[in-house]
Design an enzyme around this catalytic site. Structure first.
Site, PDB file in Angstrom:
ATOM      1  N   TYR A  98       0.832  -1.210   0.000  1.00 22.77           N
ATOM      2  CA  TYR A  98       0.000   0.000   0.000  1.00 22.77           C
ATOM      3  C   TYR A  98       0.868   1.263   0.000  1.00 22.77           C
ATOM      4  CZ  TYR A  98      -4.034   2.916   1.390  1.00 22.77           C
ATOM      5  OH  TYR A  98      -5.042   3.861   1.454  1.00 22.77           O
TER       6      TYR A  98
ATOM      7  N   LYS B 244       0.871   4.144  -2.996  1.00 23.60           N
ATOM      8  CA  LYS B 244       0.497   5.514  -2.667  1.00 23.60           C
ATOM      9  C   LYS B 244       1.644   6.487  -2.960  1.00 23.60           C
ATOM     10  CE  LYS B 244      -3.771   4.861  -1.463  1.00 23.60           C
ATOM     11  NZ  LYS B 244      -4.841   5.275  -2.407  1.00 23.60           N
TER      12      LYS B 244
END
Length: 254
Positions: free
Chosen positions: A155, A159
């Site tokens: 993640y 991002k």
């Protein structure tokens, strides 16, 4: 009273719940025509019904952001129905949290695909229309996790990747009247953070209290906090704001 997004068409990925849904409603309240895509048909039906009850015109399309043909078909449907495409919000995302030594190939691949390939697919499809009309607003939803977060190697990577995509697109597309910016939320109360609390075996209320105690403004974020930041970047008057990452986290992030 005129809204700042009158006659604008906003296309939001992952728009049926949480942050995406709040963004859609914020734009709608200020005059935009709304299109959302999501992979979850049940959630789409719910948001479609809810928005209709509020008198909001919404085009809710089931599509998987990872599949190029589905994204392009949805985009064409929106342009055929509404006549243009002015604002793209790349919000669709999933989490598959785990420490690196426990993370599976699937945990990595799914998160990479939905966030990065998804944003690539939608942006590539949208930009050709925006270039033709010499106007566009692209907003990518990043996260404070881009700065690093244990248990989120996948993640955090995507991002951070979205921030790199944001800055590159700002340089490529700015000359066509298209700006590209990113909003990086901190702790926001959503189904995703509820899932994180459940994974950790912590009651959600306790999870919220713990998070709020570490945030300078003394509270956790709500989806509307992110929607307001997205609306700033999407505003026609924000034409000189390009390639920026705005952390919306209730305090400094470093």
């Amino acid at each position: 009273m005129n809204g700042r997004f009158d006659n604008r068409v906003a296309f939001i990925t992952g728009g049926s719940r949480g942050i995406g849904k709040s963004i859609a409603e914020t734009f709608a309240k200020e005059g935009a025509k709304i299109a959302i895509i999501d992979i979850n048909e049940e959630a789409l039906a719910e948001v479609r019904s809810e928005f209709q009850e509020k008198g909001i015109d919404i085009l809710a399309i089931q599509a998987n952001v990872v599949k190029t043909d589905e994204v392009e078909a949805a985009m064409e449907q929106v342009i055929a129905g509404y006549g243009s495409l002015d604002i793209l919000v790349n919000n669709a995302g999933i989490i598959r949290d785990n420490l690196l030594f426990k993370m599976s190939d699937s945990d990595w691949d799914q998160v990479i695909d939905v966030h990065l390939k998804g944003a690539f697919n939608t942006t590539r499809a949208a930009q050709k229309h925006m270039v033709q009309q010499k106007y566009g607003r692209i907003i990518n939803i990043s996260s404070t996790s881009a700065l690093g977060n244990p248990g989120q190697a996948n993640y955090s990577t995507v991002k951070a990747g979205l921030q790199g995509l944001t800055k590159t697109l700002a340089k490529e597309l700015g000359k066509f009247g298209i700006t590209t910016n990113a909003v990086a939320p901190g702790f926001i109360e959503t189904d995703m953070t509820k899932a994180t609390a459940a994974r950790m075996g912590v009651p959600f209320e306790d999870f919220l209290k713990g998070a709020a105690s570490r945030i300078p403004v003394g509270r956790t974020g709500m989806p509307d906090d992110i929607a307001n930041a997205v609306a700033f970047f999407a505003d026609e008057k924000s034409s000189f704001v390009n390639g920026q990452v705005l952390y919306v986290a209730g305090g400094p992030t470093n």
